[in-house]
Motif scaffolding. Sequence first.
Motif, short mmCIF file in Angstrom:
data_model
loop_
_atom_site.label_atom_id
_atom_site.label_comp_id
_atom_site.label_asym_id
_atom_site.label_seq_id
_atom_site.Cartn_x
_atom_site.Cartn_y
_atom_site.Cartn_z
N PHE A 212 -26.63 -12.24 3.24
CA PHE A 212 -27.49 -11.15 3.70
C PHE A 212 -26.66 -10.11 4.43
O PHE A 212 -25.51 -10.38 4.82
N VAL A 213 -27.21 -8.93 4.58
CA VAL A 213 -26.62 -7.90 5.42
C VAL A 213 -27.66 -7.46 6.43
O VAL A 213 -28.86 -7.59 6.20
N VAL A 214 -27.17 -6.95 7.57
CA VAL A 214 -28.05 -6.34 8.56
C VAL A 214 -27.61 -4.89 8.74
O VAL A 214 -26.54 -4.61 9.28
N VAL A 215 -28.42 -3.98 8.23
CA VAL A 215 -28.15 -2.56 8.40
C VAL A 215 -28.46 -2.20 9.85
O VAL A 215 -29.56 -2.44 10.34
N ASP A 216 -27.48 -1.64 10.53
CA ASP A 216 -27.57 -1.48 11.98
C ASP A 216 -27.99 -0.06 12.35
O ASP A 216 -27.20 0.88 12.30
N LEU A 217 -29.24 0.09 12.77
CA LEU A 217 -29.74 1.38 13.23
C LEU A 217 -29.68 1.51 14.75
O LEU A 217 -30.00 2.57 15.28
N GLU A 218 -29.24 0.45 15.43
CA GLU A 218 -29.17 0.53 16.89
C GLU A 218 -27.88 1.19 17.36
O GLU A 218 -27.89 2.01 18.28
N HIS A 219 -26.77 0.86 16.74
CA HIS A 219 -25.47 1.32 17.21
C HIS A 219 -24.75 2.22 16.21
O HIS A 219 -23.52 2.28 16.21
N THR A 220 -25.48 2.89 15.35
CA THR A 220 -24.90 3.82 14.39
C THR A 220 -25.77 5.06 14.30
O THR A 220 -26.84 5.14 14.90
N LEU A 221 -25.32 6.01 13.49
CA LEU A 221 -26.10 7.22 13.22
C LEU A 221 -26.72 7.18 11.83
O LEU A 221 -27.10 8.22 11.28
#
Length: 247
Positions: free
Chosen positions: A32-41
């Motif tokens: 799986f992957v976790v797309v990170d919207l907390e620490h990216t733009l």
Amino acid sequence: MSDVLRAPALGTWVKLSSPTTVEIMAYAGFDFVVVDLEHTLLDLGTTQTMISLARASGMLPLVRVPDHTASTIQRVLDAGAAGVLVPHVDTAEQAGAVARACRFPPHGTRGAGSTGPAGRWGRLSRAEYVRHGNDEVLCIPQLESGRAVREAGRIAAVPGVDAVFLGAADLAMDVGTSDVADLLAAVRAAARDAGAPVGSAAASASAARAALDAGDTFVVCSNDTSMLAAAAVDTVAAVRRASAASS
């Protein structure tokens, strides 16, 4: 519930804005992957593309949302995410609100949007769309404060919470570094007593193995930017050494 919460599963964070990253991680063999919207733009349009590509590549697409906002959770789930990791969930009450944002009535407050990716562009029946949202979408609070540690058992037992995720880095910032290992062990025990799977983040392969050995069901190991940076540094260093040796 997804198999990612039933058996040892390996994922990684996606921080770069190119969907190609997702395809590379699929070829590498991540579950799986976790797309990170907390620490990216990263924006939601790119996130939707990544979600679709992950699914087409045989990986489970999860998204870490930036906060508890129900509208953001809904849009990410409408984009087809298999679930959300929600940062800084400190109490059972917060966990309940997050869980309700992930579920359709009468179990929650999520609005219906079956004409998008989550509804296969309107091809799913309303009943199947709602069943999938209520039964298969993963709601995973991140526990990353001293208060969350104390509330871990109650958070893990909240209806609609499918697993908990250990946020060791922020926990260390909140309580200091000396007690983190013991606190993480306490959270693991409390979550398991409540019947909830536990996930965690690891910076290296050895740390990921240790987390799985400790009983975590899923581990997010490293991230695309760190792996690229490490490979770049290693490549340059190797070429420099070879050049020095031959001169």
